[in-house]
Write a protein that holds these residues in place. Structure first.
Motif, mmCIF file in Angstrom:
data_model
loop_
_atom_site.group_PDB
_atom_site.id
_atom_site.type_symbol
_atom_site.label_atom_id
_atom_site.label_comp_id
_atom_site.label_asym_id
_atom_site.label_seq_id
_atom_site.Cartn_x
_atom_site.Cartn_y
_atom_site.Cartn_z
ATOM 1 N N ILE A 11 0.840 -1.188 0.000
ATOM 2 C CA ILE A 11 0.000 0.000 0.000
ATOM 3 C C ILE A 11 0.881 1.245 0.000
ATOM 4 O O ILE A 11 1.950 1.262 0.612
ATOM 5 N N ASP A 12 0.424 2.246 -0.689
ATOM 6 C CA ASP A 12 1.134 3.520 -0.746
ATOM 7 C C ASP A 12 1.299 4.076 0.668
ATOM 8 O O ASP A 12 0.342 4.066 1.446
ATOM 9 N N PRO A 13 2.488 4.551 1.018
ATOM 10 C CA PRO A 13 2.716 5.060 2.378
ATOM 11 C C PRO A 13 1.767 6.193 2.781
ATOM 12 O O PRO A 13 1.325 6.270 3.928
ATOM 13 N N THR A 14 1.434 7.075 1.853
ATOM 14 C CA THR A 14 0.525 8.177 2.167
ATOM 15 C C THR A 14 -0.873 7.646 2.484
ATOM 16 O O THR A 14 -1.523 8.108 3.426
ATOM 17 N N LEU A 15 -1.321 6.661 1.726
ATOM 18 C CA LEU A 15 -2.618 6.038 1.975
ATOM 19 C C LEU A 15 -2.606 5.333 3.331
ATOM 20 O O LEU A 15 -3.562 5.437 4.109
ATOM 21 N N TYR A 16 -1.513 4.646 3.633
ATOM 22 C CA TYR A 16 -1.408 3.963 4.924
ATOM 23 C C TYR A 16 -1.473 4.957 6.082
ATOM 24 O O TYR A 16 -2.157 4.719 7.073
ATOM 25 N N ASN A 31 -5.420 -2.829 10.565
ATOM 26 C CA ASN A 31 -5.947 -4.054 9.975
ATOM 27 C C ASN A 31 -7.458 -4.166 10.204
ATOM 28 O O ASN A 31 -8.221 -4.470 9.286
ATOM 29 N N GLY A 32 -7.893 -3.922 11.422
ATOM 30 C CA GLY A 32 -9.314 -3.990 11.743
ATOM 31 C C GLY A 32 -10.115 -2.957 10.974
ATOM 32 O O GLY A 32 -11.247 -3.221 10.541
ATOM 33 N N HIS A 33 -9.537 -1.777 10.781
ATOM 34 C CA HIS A 33 -10.258 -0.729 10.060
ATOM 35 C C HIS A 33 -10.363 -1.061 8.573
ATOM 36 O O HIS A 33 -11.406 -0.849 7.965
ATOM 37 N N ILE A 34 -9.299 -1.594 7.997
ATOM 38 C CA ILE A 34 -9.353 -2.015 6.589
ATOM 39 C C ILE A 34 -10.428 -3.085 6.413
ATOM 40 O O ILE A 34 -11.220 -3.038 5.472
ATOM 41 N N GLU A 35 -10.467 -4.047 7.328
ATOM 42 C CA GLU A 35 -11.484 -5.104 7.253
ATOM 43 C C GLU A 35 -12.885 -4.503 7.374
ATOM 44 O O GLU A 35 -13.796 -4.875 6.633
ATOM 45 N N PHE A 36 -13.073 -3.564 8.293
ATOM 46 C CA PHE A 36 -14.357 -2.888 8.461
ATOM 47 C C PHE A 36 -14.766 -2.170 7.170
ATOM 48 O O PHE A 36 -15.902 -2.298 6.703
ATOM 49 N N LEU A 37 -13.835 -1.406 6.590
ATOM 50 C CA LEU A 37 -14.139 -0.661 5.372
ATOM 51 C C LEU A 37 -14.480 -1.585 4.204
ATOM 52 O O LEU A 37 -15.427 -1.318 3.442
#
Length: 58
Positions: A11-16, A31-37
């Motif tokens: 993943i792009d560092p700015t996006l991370y 990780n939990g937020h990515i899964e939620f989204l």
């Protein structure tokens, strides 16, 4: 509960960094937020199979 699938994510560092800030505001791990989204996006698109509520799974 089924085991979770592990996979590498590039993943792009700015996006991370933006995800990291947002996750912190929501009191989630990145990780939990990515899964939620992803889950919310799949629900809106009608691509997530219906699951029984957690109480009914027991």
């Amino acid at each position: 509960m089924a085991a979770k699938k592990n996979f590498p994510l590039r993943i792009d560092p700015t996006l991370y960094e933006a995800l990291e800030r947002w996750a912190g505001e929501e009191f989630r791990s990145v990780n939990g937020h990515i899964e939620f989204l992803l889950r919310e996006s799949l629900k809106r698109a009608g691509r997530l199979p219906d699951r029984k509520p957690r109480d009914e799974q027991l």
